[in-house]
Design an enzyme around this catalytic site. Sequence first.
Site, PDB file in Angstrom:
ATOM      1  N   ASP A   1      27.005  10.955  38.425  1.00  0.00           N
ATOM      2  CA  ASP A   1      26.150  12.130  38.633  1.00  0.00           C
ATOM      3  C   ASP A   1      25.373  12.047  39.944  1.00  0.00           C
ATOM      4  O   ASP A   1      25.258  10.980  40.548  1.00  0.00           O
ATOM      5  CB  ASP A   1      25.096  12.218  37.511  1.00  0.00           C
ATOM      6  CG  ASP A   1      25.684  12.772  36.219  1.00  0.00           C
ATOM      7  OD1 ASP A   1      26.794  13.338  36.243  1.00  0.00           O
ATOM      8  OD2 ASP A   1      25.003  12.627  35.171  1.00  0.00           O
TER       9      ASP A   1
ATOM     10  N   TYR B   1      28.225  -0.302  33.315  1.00  0.00           N
ATOM     11  CA  TYR B   1      27.076   0.271  34.005  1.00  0.00           C
ATOM     12  C   TYR B   1      25.862  -0.628  33.824  1.00  0.00           C
ATOM     13  O   TYR B   1      25.767  -1.358  32.836  1.00  0.00           O
ATOM     14  CB  TYR B   1      26.740   1.669  33.447  1.00  0.00           C
ATOM     15  CG  TYR B   1      27.620   2.783  33.956  1.00  0.00           C
ATOM     16  CD1 TYR B   1      27.237   3.541  35.056  1.00  0.00           C
ATOM     17  CD2 TYR B   1      28.833   3.089  33.331  1.00  0.00           C
ATOM     18  CE1 TYR B   1      28.035   4.581  35.527  1.00  0.00           C
ATOM     19  CE2 TYR B   1      29.649   4.125  33.802  1.00  0.00           C
ATOM     20  CZ  TYR B   1      29.236   4.868  34.905  1.00  0.00           C
ATOM     21  OH  TYR B   1      30.029   5.886  35.377  1.00  0.00           O
TER      22      TYR B   1
END
Lengths: 244, 244
Positions: free
Chosen positions: A54, A112
Amino acid sequence: MKNIRITVEYDGTPYSGWQRQNRKGCVTVQGEIESALGMILQEKISLAAAGRTDKGVHAKAQIANFSTASPMDLSRMVHSLNALLPDTIRITDPLEMPKEFHSRHSARERHYRYFLIAEPSAIYGRFSGCSFGTPDLAVMQQVAGSVRGVHDFSAFSREDRDSPGRLCTVTACQWYRYQHFLVLSISANRFLRSMVRYLVDGMLRAGKGTLSAEEFKRMLETGVMTTQLNPVAPSGLFLWRVTY
Amino acid sequence: MKNIRITVEYDGTPYSGWQRQNRKGCVTVQGEIESALGMILQEKISLAAAGRTDKGVHAKAQIANFSTASPMDLSRMVHSLNALLPDTIRITDPLEMPKEFHSRHSARERHYRYFLIAEPSAIYGRFSGCSFGTPDLAVMQQVAGSVRGVHDFSAFSREDRDSPGRLCTVTACQWYRYQHFLVLSISANRFLRSMVRYLVDGMLRAGKGTLSAEEFKRMLETGVMTTQLNPVAPSGLFLWRVTY
């Protein structure tokens, strides 16, 4: 045609995310690399990538690949690429791959990390989110444990019509202390849109006592966001590694 | 009048240094804080600071002070100040000081750190300089040892008509490894303009074998720059701490 894999490190702050967008003034990491590669190779280049991060999210080691007819030596290509790209994007480890290799479809796991700092900081703030106080790490750890396994993560994501299916298999999810930071390390076969940032918001609320561990678990089981969550700041999130 | 001391953390990347400049479009840390304070306190505020950092140099804990007639509560003032300032500047630890206190004149020692990374990095590059390869740490350590003591640092600084005298007393100067970084920690009663960045360039050249330890020492003894040095990137430098 050759199939070239590259590793991409980026500071996501100035970019509207990974994915190329055709809106004016929308600078994306994919767009920057494709346009630089196009200039160097004198071809139209189209990149695939392991994770569509994002707006504002960073990557330590995003993996991308593209096809090219160019005979150019790979290390020379990467050298030219880094010279053209802004300092906030670095390309390393170019590899020629079998034609079956696809950076997204071939990926087995994405890893992540989310970095949280207790107070706002002019320096650390670029690469962390802020917890505004010290949450209870033991509670966060306990909630993180419940994230592992196969769940419908609908309650922890934005709608995304591009990617069907809401089940993800989370293989690792744990918090640890690192210097001034609390760090979440999370691995899964796939992630829904903004999923890590919603999960961090939920775990942080649990750690600060404003959301019970039971309600968090219920949202994991039912897929319904019964408590309003807001994704934490993208500045703390890194696509850390991709496993093939 | 009250004499207020504040601690200032900043990411120097977007600023033309600490010092206010009257040229148009020149955004400085001092200028930003003075103008925000002026709005909050409804007075013209003039800040003194322990170190006038160059364009692009960061501060972990710069110390500044100013006089004000305002009765405003200090924690409320800092809260408003941080709300007005950009995220790249954070103010903490406001203290009312005796009127003799002056952040520059009262300072006994300044401590700087310089962070070096071996290869360019999209993420670490914002807060480090790059050595483009691995220098010999033992040689750098040896040269760093010769920096300690009282020297005329003319060979390691820019001309600066504002500050007379070229003698500095360096009380600590050493390299250490920290994660991916080589870090120089250096303390002195005062620093000449760009001095740390010239010293790092010299030590790095010694560590890479392009400048001998003898020539480095000769420049320290004679004050003459017999080999052309170029200050390393400001992105790696932090004003770390000030001792009073």
